[in-house]
Design a protein around this motif. Structure first.
Motif, short mmCIF file in Angstrom:
data_model
loop_
_atom_site.label_atom_id
_atom_site.label_comp_id
_atom_site.label_asym_id
_atom_site.label_seq_id
_atom_site.Cartn_x
_atom_site.Cartn_y
_atom_site.Cartn_z
N GLY A 103 0.79 -1.22 0.00
CA GLY A 103 0.00 0.00 0.00
C GLY A 103 0.82 1.26 0.00
O GLY A 103 0.33 2.33 0.39
N LEU A 104 2.07 1.19 -0.45
CA LEU A 104 2.91 2.38 -0.47
C LEU A 104 2.79 3.10 -1.80
O LEU A 104 2.00 4.01 -1.96
N VAL A 105 3.58 2.69 -2.80
CA VAL A 105 3.58 3.35 -4.10
C VAL A 105 3.62 2.30 -5.20
O VAL A 105 4.35 1.32 -5.09
N ASP A 106 2.87 2.51 -6.23
CA ASP A 106 2.89 1.63 -7.40
C ASP A 106 2.88 2.52 -8.64
O ASP A 106 1.94 3.30 -8.84
N PRO A 107 3.93 2.49 -9.48
CA PRO A 107 5.08 1.58 -9.39
C PRO A 107 6.13 2.06 -8.38
O PRO A 107 6.11 3.21 -7.94
N TRP A 108 7.06 1.16 -8.05
CA TRP A 108 8.08 1.43 -7.07
C TRP A 108 9.40 1.73 -7.78
O TRP A 108 9.55 2.75 -8.41
N TYR A 109 10.36 0.83 -7.73
CA TYR A 109 11.65 1.00 -8.40
C TYR A 109 11.94 -0.18 -9.33
O TYR A 109 11.46 -1.28 -9.11
N ASP A 110 12.73 0.10 -10.34
CA ASP A 110 13.26 -0.95 -11.22
C ASP A 110 14.72 -1.14 -10.81
O ASP A 110 15.60 -0.40 -11.22
N PHE A 111 14.96 -2.15 -9.97
CA PHE A 111 16.27 -2.33 -9.35
C PHE A 111 17.07 -3.39 -10.09
O PHE A 111 16.59 -4.49 -10.35
N ALA A 112 18.29 -3.04 -10.45
CA ALA A 112 19.18 -3.97 -11.15
C ALA A 112 20.60 -3.74 -10.67
O ALA A 112 20.89 -2.75 -9.98
N ALA A 113 21.49 -4.66 -11.01
CA ALA A 113 22.89 -4.54 -10.59
C ALA A 113 23.81 -4.77 -11.77
O ALA A 113 23.55 -5.65 -12.61
N TYR A 114 24.85 -3.97 -11.83
CA TYR A 114 25.91 -4.20 -12.80
C TYR A 114 27.05 -4.92 -12.08
O TYR A 114 27.59 -4.41 -11.09
N VAL A 115 27.41 -6.10 -12.54
CA VAL A 115 28.45 -6.90 -11.92
C VAL A 115 29.78 -6.56 -12.58
O VAL A 115 29.97 -6.77 -13.77
N VAL A 116 30.70 -6.02 -11.79
CA VAL A 116 31.99 -5.58 -12.32
C VAL A 116 32.82 -6.74 -12.82
O VAL A 116 33.43 -6.68 -13.87
N ASP A 117 32.84 -7.82 -12.07
CA ASP A 117 33.61 -9.00 -12.47
C ASP A 117 32.71 -10.23 -12.36
O ASP A 117 31.70 -10.21 -11.65
N PRO A 118 33.04 -11.30 -13.05
CA PRO A 118 32.20 -12.51 -13.01
C PRO A 118 32.29 -13.20 -11.66
O PRO A 118 32.84 -14.29 -11.53
N VAL A 119 31.76 -12.55 -10.63
CA VAL A 119 31.85 -13.11 -9.28
C VAL A 119 30.66 -14.03 -9.03
O VAL A 119 29.55 -13.76 -9.47
N GLN A 120 30.92 -15.10 -8.34
CA GLN A 120 29.86 -16.02 -7.97
C GLN A 120 29.82 -16.09 -6.44
O GLN A 120 30.78 -16.52 -5.81
N SER A 121 28.75 -15.66 -5.86
CA SER A 121 28.63 -15.70 -4.41
C SER A 121 27.17 -15.74 -4.05
O SER A 121 26.30 -15.54 -4.88
N CYS A 122 26.91 -15.98 -2.76
CA CYS A 122 25.53 -15.98 -2.31
C CYS A 122 24.91 -14.60 -2.50
O CYS A 122 23.73 -14.48 -2.82
N ASP A 123 25.71 -13.57 -2.28
CA ASP A 123 25.20 -12.21 -2.47
C ASP A 123 24.79 -11.99 -3.92
O ASP A 123 23.74 -11.42 -4.21
N ALA A 124 25.62 -12.45 -4.87
CA ALA A 124 25.30 -12.27 -6.28
C ALA A 124 24.02 -13.01 -6.65
O ALA A 124 23.23 -12.53 -7.46
N CYS A 125 23.81 -14.17 -6.04
CA CYS A 125 22.62 -14.95 -6.36
C CYS A 125 21.33 -14.25 -5.90
O CYS A 125 20.25 -14.55 -6.40
N ARG A 126 21.45 -13.32 -4.95
CA ARG A 126 20.27 -12.65 -4.42
C ARG A 126 19.82 -11.50 -5.32
O ARG A 126 18.78 -10.92 -5.10
N ILE A 127 20.60 -11.15 -6.32
CA ILE A 127 20.23 -10.07 -7.23
C ILE A 127 19.31 -10.62 -8.31
O ILE A 127 19.68 -11.53 -9.04
N ASP A 128 18.11 -10.08 -8.39
CA ASP A 128 17.11 -10.62 -9.30
C ASP A 128 17.38 -10.26 -10.75
O ASP A 128 17.06 -11.02 -11.66
N ARG A 129 17.94 -9.06 -11.00
CA ARG A 129 18.15 -8.64 -12.39
C ARG A 129 19.50 -7.96 -12.52
O ARG A 129 19.88 -7.11 -11.71
N LEU A 130 20.24 -8.36 -13.55
CA LEU A 130 21.53 -7.74 -13.84
C LEU A 130 21.37 -6.79 -15.03
O LEU A 130 20.47 -6.94 -15.85
N CYS A 131 22.25 -5.80 -15.09
CA CYS A 131 22.20 -4.86 -16.20
C CYS A 131 23.59 -4.71 -16.80
O CYS A 131 24.59 -5.05 -16.18
#
Length: 327
Positions: free
Chosen positions: A33-61
């Motif tokens: 019940g806050l705001v619709d739409p909200w944010y379009d959140f994405a991450a740019y991965v600097v290096d091909p890192v594989q970690s639990c943190d990276a797996c939590r990112i839903d969309r890469l850019c």
């Protein structure tokens, strides 16, 4: 349309920064019940890192998408002995030149400085690295005491929990004070504005044991349309002026009149966001008295005049995601 936010992800970045950004901007709040739409959140991965943190990112850019984002967030940078990648620095510089809002958390300020975006600017960074930043980039005005700094198109935090405060400040800028307060409540955290910043050791809210101060705060908050003095509040609390000031500083981190002014400005923001009252009427309802007084205090606290703030805030709803101009 949702606001595009791109976060720079590199191996070893602060997990707290990543988690805070994802929680603030990567979770759809429409159902809350806050705001619709909200944010379009994405991450740019600097290096091909594989970690639990990276797996939590839903969309890469891609790097090109990062350069076109409305807001670019650079978390605490992991290795200050190495220069950040040239392609990343150029993309951040391109994004800024295209009108993007650039945000750094903690040592992320080193990346912004490398891009030349902080020359002549005031910036916050982690206190342990403030001297190094100032020495490496002497044209940067490093503020080691600030929790976060808002320079309009460039924002920075001291890192750690201060980054969460800064992210909530971004929500307030984008969606208004009422939404930011509702989100803070949902996340079980205090809603602190830039004017309420205090050293980490100073509590932002009064302790539960100080019932007198709590009652005075409630009493004063209900009379923002009236002229309330320190003596009035002291009389209401049945204490001396000196005792009231001491309790205010201990409980809120601010002097009584500073706290009162902050409440007036926040009320003005809500009225500008949610009503069609004239600037003169807003000045009356917030106890500012005149439009000139409102404009002076509002501009100093928020960074833009009240009429510009209203136009900017309503423009957000039409998809105008231009950053707020710096004062």
């Amino acid at each position: 349309m949702p606001i595009p936010i791109a976060l720079v992800f590199a191996a070893g970045i602060s997990s707290l920064d990543l988690a805070a950004a994802r929680e603030m901007f990567g979770v759809n709040r429409a159902g809350a019940g806050l705001v619709d739409p909200w944010y379009d959140f994405a991450a740019y991965v600097v290096d091909p890192v594989q970690s639990c943190d990276a797996c939590r990112i839903d969309r890469l850019c891609s790097l090109d998408e990062l350069a076109k984002a409305h807001t670019v967030i650079v978390p605490g940078w992991p290795d200050l002995t190495q220069a950040p990648p040239t392609a990343l620095v150029n993309a951040i510089r391109d994004a800024h030149e295209a009108g993007a809002r650039i945000v750094s958390a903690g040592t992320g300020a080193f990346v912004l400085a490398a891009a030349g975006l902080l020359d002549g600017r005031r910036v916050a960074t982690h206190w342990a690295h403030a001297d190094l930043l100032a020495a490496r980039y002497p044209r940067v005005r490093v503020d080691a005491d600030a929790l976060y700094v808002d320079e309009g198109d460039i924002l920075s935090s001291a890192g750690g929990a201060a980054t969460i405060d800064l992210f909530l400040h971004l929500v307030r800028l984008d969606h208004g004070a009422a939404v930011a307060k509702a989100l803070a409540h949902r996340l079980v955290m205090p809603h602190q504005t830039a004017d309420e910043q205090a050293p980490p050791s100073a509590p932002s809210e009064p302790g539960a044991e100080d019932r007198v101060l709590t009652e005075v705060l409630s009493w004063a908050a209900g009379r923002l349309d009236q002229q309330v003095t320190v003596e009035d509040m002291a009389q209401q609390a049945n204490v001396s002026r000196r005792t009231l000031v001491r309790r205010f500083r201990a409980g809120t981190g601010m002097a009584p009149l500073q706290w009162l002014l902050t409440q007036r400005v926040q009320l003005a923001q809500r009225l500008l966001e949610t009503t069609h009252l004239s600037i003169e009427q807003v000045a009356t309802q917030t106890g500012m008295g005149t439009a000139a007084t409102l404009r002076r205090h509002f501009s100093r606290s928020v960074g833009v005049p009240p009429d510009s703030y209203r136009r900017w805030f309503r423009g957000r709803g039409r998809g105008d995601w231009s950053p707020v101009p710096s004062a």
